[in-house]
Scaffold this motif. Structure first.
Motif, PDB file in Angstrom:
ATOM      1  N   LEU A   1       0.822  -1.205   0.000  1.00  0.00           N
ATOM      2  CA  LEU A   1       0.000   0.000   0.000  1.00  0.00           C
ATOM      3  C   LEU A   1       0.858   1.258   0.000  1.00  0.00           C
ATOM      4  CD1 LEU A   1      -2.642   1.581   0.136  1.00  0.00           C
ATOM      5  CD2 LEU A   1      -2.570   1.306   2.623  1.00  0.00           C
ATOM      6  N   THR A   2       1.858   1.297   0.848  1.00  0.00           N
ATOM      7  CA  THR A   2       2.739   2.457   0.905  1.00  0.00           C
ATOM      8  C   THR A   2       3.432   2.659  -0.435  1.00  0.00           C
ATOM      9  OG1 THR A   2       3.066   2.136   3.278  1.00  0.00           O
ATOM     10  CG2 THR A   2       4.688   3.508   2.146  1.00  0.00           C
ATOM     11  N   LYS A   3       3.845   1.574  -1.076  1.00  0.00           N
ATOM     12  CA  LYS A   3       4.481   1.662  -2.387  1.00  0.00           C
ATOM     13  C   LYS A   3       3.509   2.252  -3.407  1.00  0.00           C
ATOM     14  CE  LYS A   3       7.615  -1.150  -3.969  1.00  0.00           C
ATOM     15  NZ  LYS A   3       8.407  -2.241  -4.548  1.00  0.00           N
ATOM     16  N   GLU A   4       2.243   1.819  -3.395  1.00  0.00           N
ATOM     17  CA  GLU A   4       1.248   2.324  -4.342  1.00  0.00           C
ATOM     18  C   GLU A   4       0.980   3.809  -4.129  1.00  0.00           C
ATOM     19  OE1 GLU A   4      -1.004  -1.967  -4.910  1.00  0.00           O
ATOM     20  OE2 GLU A   4      -1.841  -0.494  -3.518  1.00  0.00           O
ATOM     21  N   VAL A   5       0.889   4.235  -2.873  1.00  0.00           N
ATOM     22  CA  VAL A   5       0.687   5.658  -2.586  1.00  0.00           C
ATOM     23  C   VAL A   5       1.883   6.453  -3.084  1.00  0.00           C
ATOM     24  CG1 VAL A   5       0.412   7.389  -0.770  1.00  0.00           C
ATOM     25  CG2 VAL A   5      -0.883   5.252  -0.651  1.00  0.00           C
ATOM     26  N   ARG A   6       3.071   5.953  -2.881  1.00  0.00           N
ATOM     27  CA  ARG A   6       4.275   6.649  -3.339  1.00  0.00           C
ATOM     28  C   ARG A   6       4.375   6.641  -4.867  1.00  0.00           C
ATOM     29  NH1 ARG A   6       4.378   9.933   0.548  1.00  0.00           N
ATOM     30  NH2 ARG A   6       5.128   9.123   2.520  1.00  0.00           N
TER      31      ARG A   6
END
Length: 122
Positions: free
Chosen positions: A94-99
């Motif tokens: 999720l953090t990767k997708e937001v970034r």
């Protein structure tokens, strides 16, 4: 530099609607358009303008936003540093997708050509 569980949780619970106006301001201040922003978001998530507006009105968290998204198969081509984190090194999906989204908005604001932002392979 990898993210911490606290950082990941903060991102997961942040609402898309709270960040979206900042994306719009950032790109418009640099001479890009809201339509171009929506094109970038559509490329990454599959959301059209109507669905994007519904998600904003529903005040969904980034967790829900990305759970409902269909991530572009070329998203893994988004690389580099954003908000102090190297995207390739982020382990939490999720953090990767937001970034990924943050990086695309940043590239748009910096005037990068749309075909480069959208990782066109042709």
């Amino acid at each position: 530099m990898t993210t911490t569980p606290k950082h990941d949780e903060r991102i997961a619970t942040m609402t898309f609607a709270s960040v979206y106006p900042h994306y719009v301001t950032k790109v418009e201040k640099k001479g890009r358009t809201k339509a171009e922003l929506h094109q970038v978001i559509r490329w990454l998530t599959g959301f059209d303008d109507v669905r994007l507006q519904e998600l904003i009105i529903e005040n969904v968290t980034f967790k829900t936003f990305f759970e409902q998204a269909t991530i572009n198969p070329n998203a893994h081509l988004i690389k580099g540093v954003i908000c102090g984190y190297r995207i390739e090194d982020i382990e939490t999906p999720l953090t990767k997708e937001v970034r990924y989204l943050d990086k695309l908005v940043d590239e748009l604001a910096k005037g990068r050509k749309m075909e480069k932002i959208l990782r066109s392979t042709s």
